[in-house]
Write a protein that holds these residues in place. Structure first.
Motif, PDB file in Angstrom:
ATOM      1  N   ILE A 131       0.836  -1.198   0.000  1.00  0.00           N
ATOM      2  CA  ILE A 131       0.000   0.000   0.000  1.00  0.00           C
ATOM      3  C   ILE A 131       0.872   1.250   0.000  1.00  0.00           C
ATOM      4  CG2 ILE A 131      -1.659   1.325   1.382  1.00  0.00           C
ATOM      5  CD1 ILE A 131      -2.802  -1.434   2.282  1.00  0.00           C
ATOM      6  N   ALA A 132       1.929   1.228   0.820  1.00  0.00           N
ATOM      7  CA  ALA A 132       2.843   2.367   0.850  1.00  0.00           C
ATOM      8  C   ALA A 132       3.482   2.557  -0.522  1.00  0.00           C
ATOM      9  CB  ALA A 132       3.921   2.152   1.909  1.00  0.00           C
ATOM     10  N   GLY A 133       3.824   1.453  -1.172  1.00  0.00           N
ATOM     11  CA  GLY A 133       4.421   1.522  -2.505  1.00  0.00           C
ATOM     12  C   GLY A 133       3.474   2.148  -3.512  1.00  0.00           C
ATOM     13  N   LEU A 134       2.200   1.777  -3.426  1.00  0.00           N
ATOM     14  CA  LEU A 134       1.200   2.357  -4.331  1.00  0.00           C
ATOM     15  C   LEU A 134       1.106   3.860  -4.132  1.00  0.00           C
ATOM     16  CD1 LEU A 134      -1.826  -0.131  -4.204  1.00  0.00           C
ATOM     17  CD2 LEU A 134      -0.158   0.183  -6.023  1.00  0.00           C
ATOM     18  N   MET A 135       1.227   4.278  -2.872  1.00  0.00           N
ATOM     19  CA  MET A 135       1.039   5.700  -2.577  1.00  0.00           C
ATOM     20  C   MET A 135       2.178   6.534  -3.142  1.00  0.00           C
ATOM     21  SD  MET A 135      -0.815   6.024   1.127  1.00  0.00           S
ATOM     22  CE  MET A 135       0.068   4.862   2.126  1.00  0.00           C
ATOM     23  N   VAL A 136       3.406   6.000  -3.126  1.00  0.00           N
ATOM     24  CA  VAL A 136       4.522   6.794  -3.612  1.00  0.00           C
ATOM     25  C   VAL A 136       4.975   6.375  -5.012  1.00  0.00           C
ATOM     26  CG1 VAL A 136       5.371   7.357  -1.308  1.00  0.00           C
ATOM     27  CG2 VAL A 136       6.226   5.327  -2.480  1.00  0.00           C
ATOM     28  N   GLY A 137       4.326   5.350  -5.561  1.00  0.00           N
ATOM     29  CA  GLY A 137       4.662   4.949  -6.917  1.00  0.00           C
ATOM     30  C   GLY A 137       6.038   4.314  -7.051  1.00  0.00           C
ATOM     31  N   ARG A 138       6.389   3.443  -6.097  1.00  0.00           N
ATOM     32  CA  ARG A 138       7.690   2.797  -6.103  1.00  0.00           C
ATOM     33  C   ARG A 138       7.488   1.317  -5.809  1.00  0.00           C
ATOM     34  NH1 ARG A 138      12.282   2.069  -3.168  1.00  0.00           N
ATOM     35  NH2 ARG A 138      14.181   2.933  -4.070  1.00  0.00           N
ATOM     36  N   THR A 139       8.334   0.443  -6.387  1.00  0.00           N
ATOM     37  CA  THR A 139       8.194  -0.976  -6.080  1.00  0.00           C
ATOM     38  C   THR A 139       8.424  -1.179  -4.592  1.00  0.00           C
ATOM     39  OG1 THR A 139       9.111  -1.486  -8.225  1.00  0.00           O
ATOM     40  CG2 THR A 139       8.986  -3.295  -6.646  1.00  0.00           C
ATOM     41  N   PRO A 140       7.466  -1.786  -3.907  1.00  0.00           N
ATOM     42  CA  PRO A 140       7.635  -1.927  -2.463  1.00  0.00           C
ATOM     43  C   PRO A 140       8.736  -2.937  -2.102  1.00  0.00           C
ATOM     44  CG  PRO A 140       5.625  -3.015  -3.197  1.00  0.00           C
ATOM     45  CD  PRO A 140       6.172  -2.303  -4.387  1.00  0.00           C
ATOM     46  N   GLU A 141       9.337  -2.702  -0.960  1.00  0.00           N
ATOM     47  CA  GLU A 141      10.358  -3.618  -0.444  1.00  0.00           C
ATOM     48  C   GLU A 141      10.060  -3.898   1.006  1.00  0.00           C
ATOM     49  OE1 GLU A 141      13.883  -1.346  -0.781  1.00  0.00           O
ATOM     50  OE2 GLU A 141      13.648  -1.101  -2.954  1.00  0.00           O
ATOM     51  N   TYR A 142      10.411  -5.119   1.448  1.00  0.00           N
ATOM     52  CA  TYR A 142      10.361  -5.408   2.875  1.00  0.00           C
ATOM     53  C   TYR A 142      11.636  -6.142   3.249  1.00  0.00           C
ATOM     54  CZ  TYR A 142       8.763  -6.831   7.485  1.00  0.00           C
ATOM     55  OH  TYR A 142       8.668  -7.005   8.845  1.00  0.00           O
ATOM     56  N   LEU A 143      12.371  -5.597   4.196  1.00  0.00           N
ATOM     57  CA  LEU A 143      13.635  -6.167   4.641  1.00  0.00           C
ATOM     58  C   LEU A 143      14.562  -6.422   3.451  1.00  0.00           C
ATOM     59  CD1 LEU A 143      12.329  -8.672   7.351  1.00  0.00           C
ATOM     60  CD2 LEU A 143      12.924  -6.271   7.597  1.00  0.00           C
ATOM     61  N   GLY A 144      14.567  -5.476   2.523  1.00  0.00           N
ATOM     62  CA  GLY A 144      15.487  -5.569   1.394  1.00  0.00           C
ATOM     63  C   GLY A 144      15.020  -6.465   0.271  1.00  0.00           C
ATOM     64  N   LYS A 145      13.838  -7.042   0.392  1.00  0.00           N
ATOM     65  CA  LYS A 145      13.329  -7.897  -0.665  1.00  0.00           C
ATOM     66  C   LYS A 145      12.219  -7.160  -1.404  1.00  0.00           C
ATOM     67  CE  LYS A 145      15.960 -11.405   0.022  1.00  0.00           C
ATOM     68  NZ  LYS A 145      15.608 -12.775   0.317  1.00  0.00           N
ATOM     69  N   LYS A 146      12.293  -7.163  -2.747  1.00  0.00           N
ATOM     70  CA  LYS A 146      11.226  -6.553  -3.536  1.00  0.00           C
ATOM     71  C   LYS A 146       9.940  -7.355  -3.371  1.00  0.00           C
ATOM     72  CE  LYS A 146      12.974  -3.802  -7.292  1.00  0.00           C
ATOM     73  NZ  LYS A 146      14.449  -3.752  -7.221  1.00  0.00           N
ATOM     74  N   ILE A 147       8.869  -6.651  -3.077  1.00  0.00           N
ATOM     75  CA  ILE A 147       7.565  -7.302  -2.967  1.00  0.00           C
ATOM     76  C   ILE A 147       6.867  -7.099  -4.310  1.00  0.00           C
ATOM     77  CG2 ILE A 147       5.359  -7.316  -1.746  1.00  0.00           C
ATOM     78  CD1 ILE A 147       7.758  -8.195  -0.035  1.00  0.00           C
ATOM     79  N   GLU A 148       6.667  -8.213  -5.012  1.00  0.00           N
ATOM     80  CA  GLU A 148       6.122  -8.104  -6.373  1.00  0.00           C
ATOM     81  C   GLU A 148       4.792  -8.839  -6.483  1.00  0.00           C
ATOM     82  OE1 GLU A 148      10.065  -7.706  -9.049  1.00  0.00           O
ATOM     83  OE2 GLU A 148      10.034  -9.404  -7.690  1.00  0.00           O
ATOM     84  N   GLY A 149       4.338  -8.976  -7.692  1.00  0.00           N
ATOM     85  CA  GLY A 149       3.015  -9.546  -7.941  1.00  0.00           C
ATOM     86  C   GLY A 149       2.775 -10.846  -7.192  1.00  0.00           C
ATOM     87  N   LYS A 150       3.751 -11.750  -7.239  1.00  0.00           N
ATOM     88  CA  LYS A 150       3.519 -13.072  -6.661  1.00  0.00           C
ATOM     89  C   LYS A 150       3.263 -12.983  -5.152  1.00  0.00           C
ATOM     90  CE  LYS A 150       5.194 -17.700  -6.163  1.00  0.00           C
ATOM     91  NZ  LYS A 150       6.276 -18.663  -6.286  1.00  0.00           N
ATOM     92  N   GLU A 151       4.071 -12.187  -4.467  1.00  0.00           N
ATOM     93  CA  GLU A 151       3.925 -12.108  -3.012  1.00  0.00           C
ATOM     94  C   GLU A 151       2.561 -11.515  -2.639  1.00  0.00           C
ATOM     95  OE1 GLU A 151       6.798 -10.910  -4.524  1.00  0.00           O
ATOM     96  OE2 GLU A 151       7.929 -12.720  -4.026  1.00  0.00           O
ATOM     97  N   VAL A 152       2.184 -10.455  -3.347  1.00  0.00           N
ATOM     98  CA  VAL A 152       0.918  -9.808  -3.008  1.00  0.00           C
ATOM     99  C   VAL A 152      -0.252 -10.736  -3.322  1.00  0.00           C
ATOM    100  CG1 VAL A 152      -0.567  -7.828  -3.455  1.00  0.00           C
ATOM    101  CG2 VAL A 152       1.902  -7.523  -3.322  1.00  0.00           C
TER     102      VAL A 152
END
Lengths: 596, 193
Positions: A413-434
């Motif tokens: 959600i934070a990624g959507l708000m700022v228009g950046r690929t979200p990350e958690y603990l250095g890992k990109k959170i992409e389509g599959k995870e969501v």
């Protein structure tokens, strides 16, 4: 609320805060295969387990193999638990002769649907109980079927959480650990020692532990009282430490033989949260940044403390309908005031409110008072805790992987708000995870709402196989009006969240409820675990992206706030309509004096 | 998954033996040696006869005994092989009717009782086996019990006070009186003629 009550709650929280780091560090060492102070004593037992079950300790698994092992293990666990129950009549350690013609007249028959429900319930760490322990289960079933699942279903939950942590901690790896090793270590180094110490302490305070038949006594007034017995302490300890919650007796931890004093009550509450709280620190430790663990801990604590004080406030204000009859609702030095229906004098209002919040925040489900008799707002918090998936510390392991699911959504959600690929603990959170997180979330919410809706309207002929003499599925309710609806909603929330506590007025021992709640428990367990293991596998394979000025930090107050917001908003959006039809409307009707 | 079937079966059986038989067996052995009385139910004997458990409430209806809270365990209450609460919700007509009945009976039995009824005295406990009363709930019965035993209130009150337990560690839970312990003490000190 009284100063003493607030102090009891405050001290409990401080104790949990104090054990989080040492327990978390210990678990990080155990699951990383490092030596601990218990290794000289227990390492031989661990090795023996691998030899006897044919497991190679140093071979790791991909996420699919890890999931496969868990499913195969759960399958055999289910089968064995089912058979023990169905065959209890011809097995030993059955002094009350349950399952035979010599059973007491009050005994409950062990039907296939009840055995199915109970086996699923204990294998999925739910411990929903359609049965009354002291009139249904032989001591052998309590020990060799139910106690065993208390251990291993908790250990499996911890294993999954550890696998997910490894997914976050590793990079470009294809393995996430070995299920059998994680399971064995959780049992040998964590659950067994804690349970041994816990059981001995509980017994020293009065929790019974024997194999004798029930004791017949003649009371002072010359009446006969039959006192149920059994190996309770051994089961009680793991029931708490493993956040299982299935009571030996029907009254669970309100029964004086399960929870005799306020001191045992405090210890039992600590036992529920010790592993879930510790795991937040384990997360930080294993990903190399303990602030990350404390952020999760903080988010959980905020929601926990708000919940406790809502329950405590509501229960202490009591029931205005009883106050009108001349029942004291204010606390004084010599009595507790408040809503005492379904509560024990020795625990009073504060310790019961605290226990209810803990047990539903964790996936424990043990109760030291009857939630069905709570005030509407006092019952709302347990319902909400379960419906958001028990991520407020949560079950052993299950709480952490559930909360990490929300962390993924929060950064998304934070990624959507700022228009950046979200990350958690250095890992990109992409389509599959969501996608995986959403499958887990939708499956459990859907199962609660669809089954609740169905049970509210489905009709059976009286005397039919599906719902026996009750007729329609609403015929099993103990309360009418909105509270009756809450009994159904609570049952499926408890099942899908793998909690196991109940608005126990619902007579759930019919094929309809046994099978649908059983299904809810299976979906609530495996449709979270499998997607989360897929996430673990996918994250493990990724590279760690370096921290830049554009990285959203996940250890500060902003993230904690966002995480709490995500949990509350997702929960509220999904369940507000159902909750407004039950506790919320009941609260206003109670204030008006409406009865049903 | 199929390759996992054999280890799964072996691990299930192994855990059943370790955590389902050895663990409870060891705990039973230790508890029976270390905490024999507690492990067997904290039973109380009088004149060689078991009269109850120190932890389990029992029903009292006679005027010369302190009476416990209402109980939903079993058909007649205080059935220690069928524990449980009423599970009646706060807007339940059945609950209100039951409490109304209890309040009326309390006033009839204890004409000296004044003011509001203590919260625990007219409500059923969660276990249905609550062995305790709040000190306030014991206090409202003192006059009746003293009269039924032919003693003065001043003789009885110290016995009640002596058997009143405070909070655990001065902090946890609530003050309380064990009803069976109190009634046993009465039978010993002030036997009914």
């Amino acid at each position: 609320m009284t100063p003493n009550g607030i102090l009891q709650i405050g001290i409990y929280f401080l104790l949990i805060l104090a054990v989080t780091k040492p327990v978390g560090t210990y678990m990080a060492r155990v699951f990383s295969g490092e030596r601990t102070f218990l290794h000289p004593l227990l390492r031989p037992l661990e090795r023996l387990c691998y030899v006897l079950s044919g497991i190679k300790e140093d071979v790791e698994q991909r996420w699919t193999q890890y999931a496969g092992s868990l499913i195969a293990f759960s399958f055999f666990s289910f089968l064995l638990a089912y058979l023990f129950q169905r065959l209890q009549g011809i097995l030993p350690l059955n002094p009350m002769a349950f399952g035979t013609a010599a059973a007491p007249a009050s005994a409950t028959a062990m039907t296939p649907d009840l055995a199915f429900n109970t086996a699923v319930s204990f294998v999925t760490n739910t411990n929903w109980q359609s049965y009354v322990g002291e009139t249904t289960m032989s001591y052998l079933v309590q020990m060799a079927a139910l106690t065993v699942q208390n251990f291993v279903s908790a250990a499996a939950g911890i294993a999954i959480a550890i696998a997910l942590i490894r997914g976050l901690a590793r990079q470009q790896a294809n393995a996430i650990g070995n299920f059998w090793v994680d399971l064995t270590r959780a049992v040998v180094y964590l659950l067994l020692p804690l349970s041994l110490v816990g059981a001995l302490f509980l017994c020293s305070q009065g929790v019974i532990q024997n194999m004798g038949s029930y004791t017949k006594v003649t009371t002072l007034e010359g009446k006969t009282q039959v006192i149920a017995q059994g190996p309770v302490a051994s089961q009680e300890a793991i029931k708490m430490v493993g956040t299982n919650g299935g009571g030996f007796f029907n009254a669970n931890s309100s029964h004086p033989f399960e929870n005799p004093t306020p001191l045992t009550n405090l210890v039992q509450m600590l036992m529920i949260f010790v592993i879930p709280a510790g795991l937040t620190y384990t997360l930080g430790k294993m990903v190399g940044d303990t602030r990350q663990g404390w952020a999760i801990f903080a988010a959980m604590s905020i929601m926990f403390l708000i919940g406790v004080f809502v329950v405590y406030g509501a229960e202490q204000s009591g029931n205005p309908n009883l106050a009108k009859l001349g029942i004291e609702s204010n606390a004084s030095a010599t009595q507790s005031g408040g809503n005492m229906e379904g509560k024990e004098v020795r625990f009073g209002i504060a310790a019961t409110s605290l226990f209810a919040t803990i047990t539903t925040a964790a996936s424990c489900g043990a109760v030291n008072g009857m939630h069905d008799s709570f005030t509407p707002l006092g019952g709302l918090v347990p319902l909400f805790n379960m419906e958001v998936g028990e991520v407020i510390f949560g079950g052993t392991g299950a709480g952490l992987y559930g909360m990490l699911l929300f962390a993924i959504l929060a950064v998304f959600i934070a990624g959507l708000m700022v228009g950046r690929t979200p990350e958690y603990l250095g890992k990109k959170i992409e389509g599959k995870e969501v996608k995986m997180a959403m499958i887990a979330l939708i499956a459990t919410s859907a199962v609660i709402l669809l089954f609740t809706g169905s049970s509210a309207v489905i009709h059976f002929a009286k005397g039919s196989y599906w719902n026996g003499a009750y007729g329609p599925a609403t015929g099993n309710l103990n309360n009418s009006g909105p509270h009756g609806f809450a009994e159904i909603l609570y049952a499926y929330s408890s099942g899908a969240a793998n909690n196991g506590s109940a608005f126990a007025g619902l007579s759930a021992n019919t094929p309809w409820y046994n099978l649908t709640i059983g299904l809810a428990m299976l979906i609530g367990r495996f449709l979270i675990i499998i997607p989360m293991l897929a996430v673990a596998g996918s994250l493990a394979a990724k590279k760690r992206v370096p921290v830049t000025s554009g990285t959203f930090p996940t250890h500060g107050p902003l993230f904690v706030g966002l995480l709490v917001g995500t949990v509350v908003i997702v929960g509220a959006l999904t369940f507000f309509p159902a909750l407004s039809l039950s506790p919320i409307v009941e609260h206003f009707l109670m204030a008006q004096g409406r009865l049903f | 998954m199929w390759k996992q079937m054999l280890p799964a079966l072996r691990m299930t059986l192994l855990m059943t033996v370790v955590t389902g038989l050895i663990y409870p067996g060891v705990i039973t052995g230790l508890c029976q040696v270390l905490f024999r009385s507690q492990a067997n139910g904290s039973l109380i004997t009088r004149n060689g006869q078991v009269v109850g458990s120190a932890l389990i409430g029992q029903s009292f209806t006679k005027a010369e005994y302190f009476q416990p809270r209402p109980s939903a365990a079993g058909a007649e209450g205080y059935d220690a092989s069928a524990s449980g609460g009423s599970n009646l919700g706060p807007t339940s007509q059945k609950l209100i009717d039951r409490v109304k009945g209890s309040v009326a009976r309390l006033h009839t039995d204890n004409p000296a009782m004044q003011g509001a009824v203590p919260a625990d005295l007219a409500t059923a406990s969660g276990s249905g086996l609550d062995p305790h009363l709040s000190p306030a709930s014991a206090a409202v019965q003192i006059e009746r019990v003293a009269k039924a035993r032919g003693i003065s209130v001043d003789q009885l009150r110290p016995v009640v006070d002596q058997l009143t337990e405070g909070r655990d560690l001065g902090l946890l839970g609530e003050p309380r009186v064990n009803v069976l312990a109190l009634n046993l003490a009465l039978d010993e000190k002030f036997p009914v003629r």
